[in-house]
Write an enzyme that holds these catalytic residues in place. Structure first.
Site, PDB file in Angstrom:
ATOM      1  N   ARG A  89       0.826  -1.208   0.000  1.00  5.53           N
ATOM      2  CA  ARG A  89       0.000   0.000   0.000  1.00  5.53           C
ATOM      3  C   ARG A  89       0.864   1.262   0.000  1.00  5.53           C
ATOM      4  NH1 ARG A  89      -4.747  -2.729   2.317  1.00  5.53           N
ATOM      5  NH2 ARG A  89      -6.571  -1.419   2.092  1.00  5.53           N
ATOM      6  N   ARG A 128     -21.576  -2.347   2.830  1.00  3.65           N
ATOM      7  CA  ARG A 128     -20.891  -3.342   3.650  1.00  3.65           C
ATOM      8  C   ARG A 128     -20.971  -2.971   5.125  1.00  3.65           C
ATOM      9  NH1 ARG A 128     -14.673  -4.669   2.536  1.00  3.65           N
ATOM     10  NH2 ARG A 128     -14.346  -2.736   3.661  1.00  3.65           N
ATOM     11  N   ARG A 134     -17.405  -3.523  10.864  1.00  6.31           N
ATOM     12  CA  ARG A 134     -16.051  -2.959  10.806  1.00  6.31           C
ATOM     13  C   ARG A 134     -16.060  -1.501  11.239  1.00  6.31           C
ATOM     14  NH1 ARG A 134     -12.755  -4.778   5.466  1.00  6.31           N
ATOM     15  NH2 ARG A 134     -11.874  -2.710   5.848  1.00  6.31           N
ATOM     16  N   ARG A 145      -9.995   7.112   4.311  1.00  8.89           N
ATOM     17  CA  ARG A 145      -9.255   6.008   3.662  1.00  8.89           C
ATOM     18  C   ARG A 145      -9.022   6.307   2.183  1.00  8.89           C
ATOM     19  NH1 ARG A 145     -13.286   1.481   5.204  1.00  8.89           N
ATOM     20  NH2 ARG A 145     -12.071   0.122   3.865  1.00  8.89           N
TER      21      ARG A 145
HETATM   22  P1  B4P Z   1     -13.927  -5.742  -0.739  1.00  6.08           P
HETATM   23  O1  B4P Z   1     -13.551  -6.746  -1.746  1.00  6.08           O
HETATM   24  O2  B4P Z   1     -14.180  -6.225   0.635  1.00  6.08           O
HETATM   25  O3  B4P Z   1     -12.938  -4.509  -0.611  1.00  6.08           O
HETATM   26  P2  B4P Z   1     -11.392  -4.412  -0.405  1.00  6.08           P
HETATM   27  O4  B4P Z   1     -10.933  -3.580  -1.547  1.00  6.08           O
HETATM   28  O5  B4P Z   1     -10.787  -5.773  -0.250  1.00  6.08           O
HETATM   29  O6  B4P Z   1     -11.243  -3.749   1.066  1.00  6.08           O
HETATM   30  P3  B4P Z   1     -10.478  -2.639   1.859  1.00  6.08           P
HETATM   31  O7  B4P Z   1      -9.427  -1.967   1.021  1.00  6.08           O
HETATM   32  O8  B4P Z   1     -11.548  -1.805   2.426  1.00  6.08           O
HETATM   33  O9  B4P Z   1      -9.864  -3.291   3.158  1.00  6.08           O
HETATM   34  P4  B4P Z   1      -8.576  -4.018   3.725  1.00  6.08           P
HETATM   35  O10 B4P Z   1      -9.140  -5.105   4.527  1.00  6.08           O
HETATM   36  O11 B4P Z   1      -7.573  -4.379   2.683  1.00  6.08           O
HETATM   37  O12 B4P Z   1     -15.212  -5.027  -1.323  1.00  6.08           O
HETATM   38  C1  B4P Z   1     -15.905  -4.029  -0.610  1.00  6.08           C
HETATM   39  C2  B4P Z   1     -17.411  -4.247  -0.705  1.00  6.08           C
HETATM   40  O13 B4P Z   1     -17.835  -4.133  -2.070  1.00  6.08           O
HETATM   41  C3  B4P Z   1     -17.852  -5.623  -0.240  1.00  6.08           C
HETATM   42  O14 B4P Z   1     -18.965  -5.470   0.587  1.00  6.08           O
HETATM   43  C4  B4P Z   1     -18.220  -6.364  -1.522  1.00  6.08           C
HETATM   44  O15 B4P Z   1     -19.272  -7.277  -1.322  1.00  6.08           O
HETATM   45  C5  B4P Z   1     -18.637  -5.248  -2.447  1.00  6.08           C
HETATM   46  N1  B4P Z   1     -18.330  -5.538  -3.850  1.00  6.08           N
HETATM   47  C6  B4P Z   1     -17.190  -6.123  -4.318  1.00  6.08           C
HETATM   48  N2  B4P Z   1     -17.245  -6.228  -5.669  1.00  6.08           N
HETATM   49  C7  B4P Z   1     -18.429  -5.673  -6.053  1.00  6.08           C
HETATM   50  C8  B4P Z   1     -19.083  -5.464  -7.315  1.00  6.08           C
HETATM   51  N3  B4P Z   1     -18.519  -5.856  -8.471  1.00  6.08           N
HETATM   52  N4  B4P Z   1     -20.276  -4.831  -7.345  1.00  6.08           N
HETATM   53  C9  B4P Z   1     -20.862  -4.445  -6.184  1.00  6.08           C
HETATM   54  N5  B4P Z   1     -20.325  -4.624  -4.959  1.00  6.08           N
HETATM   55  C10 B4P Z   1     -19.116  -5.226  -4.891  1.00  6.08           C
HETATM   56  O16 B4P Z   1      -7.855  -2.918   4.682  1.00  6.08           O
HETATM   57  C11 B4P Z   1      -8.428  -2.373   5.859  1.00  6.08           C
HETATM   58  C12 B4P Z   1      -7.437  -1.460   6.595  1.00  6.08           C
HETATM   59  O17 B4P Z   1      -6.295  -2.239   7.112  1.00  6.08           O
HETATM   60  C13 B4P Z   1      -6.766  -0.347   5.777  1.00  6.08           C
HETATM   61  O18 B4P Z   1      -7.577   0.812   5.672  1.00  6.08           O
HETATM   62  C14 B4P Z   1      -5.464  -0.091   6.602  1.00  6.08           C
HETATM   63  O19 B4P Z   1      -5.698   0.722   7.720  1.00  6.08           O
HETATM   64  C15 B4P Z   1      -5.077  -1.472   7.090  1.00  6.08           C
HETATM   65  N6  B4P Z   1      -4.091  -2.126   6.205  1.00  6.08           N
HETATM   66  C16 B4P Z   1      -4.313  -3.241   5.452  1.00  6.08           C
HETATM   67  N7  B4P Z   1      -3.230  -3.540   4.717  1.00  6.08           N
HETATM   68  C17 B4P Z   1      -2.286  -2.599   4.998  1.00  6.08           C
HETATM   69  C18 B4P Z   1      -0.956  -2.350   4.533  1.00  6.08           C
HETATM   70  N8  B4P Z   1      -0.384  -3.124   3.612  1.00  6.08           N
HETATM   71  N9  B4P Z   1      -0.278  -1.290   5.046  1.00  6.08           N
HETATM   72  C19 B4P Z   1      -0.828  -0.483   5.957  1.00  6.08           C
HETATM   73  N10 B4P Z   1      -2.088  -0.654   6.432  1.00  6.08           N
HETATM   74  C20 B4P Z   1      -2.826  -1.698   5.952  1.00  6.08           C
END
Ligand code: B4P
Length: 194
Positions: A89, A128, A134, A145
């Site tokens: 990231r 979500r 969350r 974010r």
């Molecule tokens: P998801 O698929 O859940 O979204 P994401 O991009 O994986 O999640 P995010 O970036 O928020 O979180 P992460 O856990 O990595 O999709 C979101 C929603 O959309 C879902 O409800 C899904 O059903 C829906 N959806 C998906 N596809 C769809 C479609 N085609 N049409 C309609 N709806 C759809 O990170 C969380 C936090 O952890 C970060 O903010 C940060 O603080 C920390 N973190 C994690 N990794 C880090 C790193 N490498 N470095 C520093 N901090 C980090």
């Protein structure tokens, strides 16, 4: 080995598509967001620090997350490859990953960037938030974010463009439509490897 980085703004569908990619290509799914949420639940020292950052929509410090990931990657046994969901990231994390993989005689095979417009991202995360429980799925934190993504995380795109590993994927449409686009890109990488 197939090592995929799945990239995109919060709510772009990284987690959703990673599960399907894992099933299709037999990869190990590594989600740093899920790992951090497990640490928070267990009340570990890392979890306590992570919670402060996540609740404010901020990134967890590079060193902490990179050490966590390095240990996990180096401890993996024989596998077909990994899908990295939520890492890197920052450009520092991308550089660290290159080093970790080099120590393992590995490299990133492709970086897939899921492109979704802002309105759709916010809409998905608010939906979500109705059921996820969350602490970061509320409007104020979602906006924070997305701002952190724009200011810091989006630079990772340039890093992978320079590495010649970047692939843009249109991230709107049905989950299966998007998955079809991803498979096309991954199959092209596999063909090149063959
Ligand atoms: P998801 O698929 O859940 O979204 P994401 O991009 O994986 O999640 P995010 O970036 O928020 O979180 P992460 O856990 O990595 O999709 C979101 C929603 O959309 C879902 O409800 C899904 O059903 C829906 N959806 C998906 N596809 C769809 C479609 N085609 N049409 C309609 N709806 C759809 O990170 C969380 C936090 O952890 C970060 O903010 C940060 O603080 C920390 N973190 C994690 N990794 C880090 C790193 N490498 N470095 C520093 N901090 C980090």
């Amino acid at each position: 080995m197939l090592n995929v980085v799945i990239f995109g703004a919060p709510g772009s569908g990284k987690g959703t598509q990673s599960e399907k990619i894992t099933d299709q290509y037999g990869l190990k799914h590594i989600s740093t967001g899920d790992m951090l949420r497990r640490e928070i639940k267990s009340g570990s020292p890392l979890g306590i620090i992570a919670k402060k950052h996540i609740d404010q929509g901020q990134l967890v410090p590079d060193q902490l997350i990179t050490e966590m990931l390095s240990k996990l990657l180096k401890g993996l046994g024989a596998i077909n490859g990994v899908i990295l969901d939520g890492f890197p990231r920052t450009v520092e994390q991308a550089e660290a990953l290159k080093g970790i993989f080099a120590d393992m005689d590995q490299k990133v095979s492709v970086m897939l960037n899921l492109e979704v417009d802002r309105e759709e991202l916010i809409k998905r995360l608010l939906i979500r938030g109705e059921t996820s429980g969350r602490s970061d799925d509320n409007l104020e934190t979602i906006q924070k974010r997305i701002a952190v993504y724009d200011e810091i995380t989006s630079s990772v795109i340039e890093f992978y463009k320079k590495e010649g590993l970047y692939k843009s994927i249109e991230g709107t449409g049905s989950i299966d439509q998007i998955f079809g686009r991803i498979c096309k890109a991954v199959d092209a990488v596999l063909e090149k490897q063959a």
